[in-house]
Design an enzyme around this catalytic site. Structure first.
Site, mmCIF file in Angstrom:
data_model
loop_
_atom_site.group_PDB
_atom_site.id
_atom_site.type_symbol
_atom_site.label_atom_id
_atom_site.label_comp_id
_atom_site.label_asym_id
_atom_site.label_seq_id
_atom_site.Cartn_x
_atom_site.Cartn_y
_atom_site.Cartn_z
ATOM 1 N N GLY A 186 -1.179 1.305 3.796
ATOM 2 C CA GLY A 186 -2.321 0.647 3.196
ATOM 3 C C GLY A 186 -3.286 1.635 2.582
ATOM 4 C CB ALA A 187 -3.550 5.002 2.784
ATOM 5 C CE1 TYR A 240 1.618 5.171 -4.612
ATOM 6 C CE2 TYR A 240 1.137 5.958 -2.400
ATOM 7 C CZ TYR A 240 1.596 6.192 -3.691
ATOM 8 O OH TYR A 240 2.025 7.449 -4.050
#
Length: 347
Positions: free
Chosen positions: A175-176, A179
């Protein structure tokens, strides 16, 4: 000076790590043309099994998630079988390994999946071209519909199930780093006005839906998440992002995940709207198991853990150069220096 790095650590009642040193996810672009992990990849990961936990290179959850050449997938039977060889090698050598689940969102390119839409929260393109394939310029993405979002959540959950079938001990949801999930969490890339945009609760909705769907499918104790509160890759920072992550971290605090992992290349970076480093901000707002990362030496990481800045450390490029990184830390042996030439082969 680094004794605490070598201490065992319990993620929860079902997963115990032999030490606090994690191998960070490292994109190597070494899968075959069907995005199936190779025997060389199995040997590469197996040699690094002394890490307390290996987090695999990012693994795409479906074809339109691909943004780089030869990045492995977890959406076909052949890919699952290929990963099983990797996990078998790691487990044979006494290690544990999580799969990092990945959709690149607007950083994807139709070249890799035979044409079609690039998916993103909003129709806002990234400037520039694909790394390693500079002839491919980024496309204006399609703003995902509600049906698209529903299907994406299902596909994340299915990829998590496939990961368990492939022998992984758990998954880290990516979740970084700019992206797809991260694109929902920042105002620069999320310009929606529906229930997935506009305010902290709405902008966190997709990330939390993915987390909950994965945890429901494989168990919260095998589910982790990586986040980048500080916008620093393919997007501009926005002071309003602080509210989004204040809300998201409070919600994650209520979920008993395996760990939360900072996504940052260099943790010395500071963000005005976070009041300093991303890791310090997350630690202030999240009390459970936290993984630090970002150009730490073993000595600096040991000090940070002793100071309760995070609980575990993920080491990246030094693990490429030193398959025996943990042994070298234990024995105080000098590390081999990383160089970019090492990216062209798996050793």
């Amino acid at each position: 000076m680094t004794t605490n790095l070598l201490q065992p650590y319990d993620l929860n009642n079902t997963i115990s790590l032999n030490n606090r040193i994690l191998m960070a996810p490292l994109t190597r672009c070494m899968a075959d043309n069907e995005l199936v992990p190779t025997q060389a990849m199995a040997e590469y990961y197996g040699r690094r099994a002394e890490a307390g936990l290996i987090i695999s290179e990012a693994v795409i959850i479906r074809p339109d998630g691909q943004g780089y050449p030869n990045t492995p997938g977890l959406f076909t039977a052949a890919q699952v079988d290929g990963w099983r060889k990797v996990t078998d090698a790691v487990h044979h050598n006494g290690g544990k390994i999580f799969a990092q689940l990945w959709h690149t969102g607007r950083v994807a390119h139709p070249h890799f999946f035979g044409g079609g839409d690039v998916m993103a929260p909003s129709a806002v393109a990234v400037e520039g071209s694909v790394p390693r394939m500079r002839e491919l310029t980024y496309q204006v993405p399609k703003a995902v519909t509600h049906d698209d979002i529903t299907q994406l959540v299902k596909d994340y959950a299915q990829a998590a199930s496939n990961a368990i079938d492939a022998g992984f001990d758990g998954v880290e949801i990516h979740g970084a780093n700019g992206y797809l999930i991260d694109q929902f969490l920042h105002h620069d890339s999320n310009r929606r006005s529906d229930e997935y945009g506009g305010n902290a609760e709405n902008m966190s909705r997709f990330a939390l839906a993915v987390v909950d769907a994965v945890a429901e499918r494989i168990g919260n104790e095998r589910t982790a998440l990586r986040v980048s509160p500080g916008a620093y890759v393919n997007m501009a920072g926005d002071s309003r992002d602080r509210d989004v992550f204040d809300y998201l971290l409070a919600e994650l605090e209520r979920r008993d995940l395996a760990f939360l992992h900072i996504g940052i290349f260099d943790d010395s970076m500071e963000f005005d709207y976070l009041g300093g480093r991303a890791s310090s901000y997350v630690r202030t707002n999240y009390s459970k198991t936290l993984v630090g990362v970002g150009s730490y030496t073993a000595e600096a990481a040991s000090t940070a853990i002793a100071d309760d800045k995070f609980d575990l450390i993920a080491i990246g490029r030094p693990f490429i150069a030193n398959p025996d990184y943990v042994a070298r830390v234990r024995e105080g042996t000098e590390l081999v220096n990383y160089s970019d030439e090492m990216l062209t082969s798996l050793v």
